[in-house]
Design an enzyme around this catalytic site. Structure first.
Site, PDB file in Angstrom:
ATOM      1  N   HIS A   1      -0.013 -11.645   2.006  1.00  0.00           N
ATOM      2  CA  HIS A   1      -0.978 -10.822   1.269  1.00  0.00           C
ATOM      3  C   HIS A   1      -1.630 -11.583   0.120  1.00  0.00           C
ATOM      4  O   HIS A   1      -2.850 -11.549  -0.064  1.00  0.00           O
ATOM      5  CB  HIS A   1      -0.284  -9.561   0.747  1.00  0.00           C
ATOM      6  CG  HIS A   1      -1.226  -8.462   0.392  1.00  0.00           C
ATOM      7  ND1 HIS A   1      -0.840  -7.138   0.360  1.00  0.00           N
ATOM      8  CD2 HIS A   1      -2.545  -8.459   0.063  1.00  0.00           C
ATOM      9  CE1 HIS A   1      -1.875  -6.383   0.031  1.00  0.00           C
ATOM     10  NE2 HIS A   1      -2.916  -7.175  -0.165  1.00  0.00           N
TER      11      HIS A   1
ATOM     12  N   TYR B   1       0.821  -1.216   0.000  1.00  0.00           N
ATOM     13  CA  TYR B   1       0.000   0.000   0.000  1.00  0.00           C
ATOM     14  C   TYR B   1       0.854   1.265   0.000  1.00  0.00           C
ATOM     15  O   TYR B   1       0.370   2.339  -0.366  1.00  0.00           O
ATOM     16  CB  TYR B   1      -0.932   0.048   1.210  1.00  0.00           C
ATOM     17  CG  TYR B   1      -2.003  -1.017   1.267  1.00  0.00           C
ATOM     18  CD1 TYR B   1      -2.203  -1.926   0.226  1.00  0.00           C
ATOM     19  CD2 TYR B   1      -2.828  -1.121   2.388  1.00  0.00           C
ATOM     20  CE1 TYR B   1      -3.174  -2.902   0.307  1.00  0.00           C
ATOM     21  CE2 TYR B   1      -3.811  -2.107   2.472  1.00  0.00           C
ATOM     22  CZ  TYR B   1      -3.973  -2.991   1.436  1.00  0.00           C
ATOM     23  OH  TYR B   1      -4.940  -3.966   1.528  1.00  0.00           O
TER      24      TYR B   1
END
Length: 271
Positions: free
Chosen positions: A101, A43
């Site tokens: 992730h 991110y």
């Protein structure tokens, strides 16, 4: 992992929020009462989140921080250094939860290697718990076989009224693994559904509150994001909204397998 470990039911998601936008979102969220924040290495906002937390005055022990290991860092030699870098950016010595992730593309890194490194991270105190994200049933089972379901705090998956991922949910439930729903509002598309709007009107609630309340009632943790303080406050109130069994069943009936997150080169073979 202690048996008392609990993932907060409702937290703040920070996907696609960077720079001042994420600082403002986290600051506002903490001010209105959020205590769980979800981020990820990819991110690119861990440092800003760390800054916002430091500036907030909220005691670290009151917070629940989740980050996720990016695919380039899934190898045994990369995972721990990358997690330490994340901790430095977040200005903390430990996060509450660290997730894989995405499964390693084309299984370039064996899952056992990554899970062993995550277990080591937990033993070293870098994270309180570990888990997985975007894992279909086969890979979820592989993770269970590797380290035991009791060591997997959650599987964080795309889940909303239009994509309910029932096979993964059922398999996780069977093994006592909690599901965390991301994209619960389906990029806002769920809010346009006439059924959800009608239920919202009946309760004097918002469509977002109804959608989140449905997910919470089904036992999922949710991590909606917003840059608007009024929406952050409103979303937080979803935990107090109680839908009837009939209303929940109506929303259950909206599933149409509509997947919004399916990145080329990353996505596993979905169920």
């Amino acid at each position: 992992m202690t048996t008392s470990f609990h993932i907060p039911d409702l937290g703040l998601g920070t996907f696609r929020l960077t720079g001042n936008a994420v600082i403002d979102s986290v600051r506002n969220a903490l001010e209105v009462g959020y205590r769980a924040i979800d981020t990820a290495q990819i991110y690119g906002n861990e440092a800003e989140i760390g800054q916002a937390i430091a500036d907030s005055g909220v005691a670290r022990e009151q917070l629940f921080l989740t980050t996720k290991i990016w695919t380039e860092n899934l190898g045994g030699a990369q995972l721990l250094p990358s997690l330490r870098e994340s901790l430095a950016k977040l200005r903390t010595e430990q996060v509450e939860l660290t997730l894989i992730h995405w499964p390693s593309p084309a299984s370039a890194v064996p899952l056992n290697e990554t899970l062993d490194a995550l277990m080591q991270a937990r033993e070293l105190g870098l994270t309180r718990a570990i888990g997985i994200s975007n894992f279909p049933v086969a890979l979820q089972q592989q993770a269970i076989d590797a380290i035991g379901a009791h060591n997997i705090a959650t599987n964080q998956i795309e889940l909303h009224p239009r994509l309910q991922n029932s096979a993964v949910v059922a398999h996780a439930k069977q093994h006592g693994i909690r599901i965390t729903s991301y994209m619960t509002l389906a990029y806002g598309q769920a809010l346009k559904e006439p059924l959800i709007q009608a239920i919202a009107a009946a309760h004097g609630a918002t469509a977002a509150q109804v959608t989140l309340a449905w997910a919470l009632a089904r036992g999922f943790a949710v991590i909606p994001s917003s840059t608007q303080r009024v929406n952050l406050e409103s979303n937080l109130q979803a935990s107090a909204l109680r839908l009837s069994d009939a209303e929940l069943a109506q929303i259950d009936g909206m599933d149409r397998g509509e997947r919004l997150v399916n990145p080329d080169g990353l996505a596993p073979r979905w169920d």
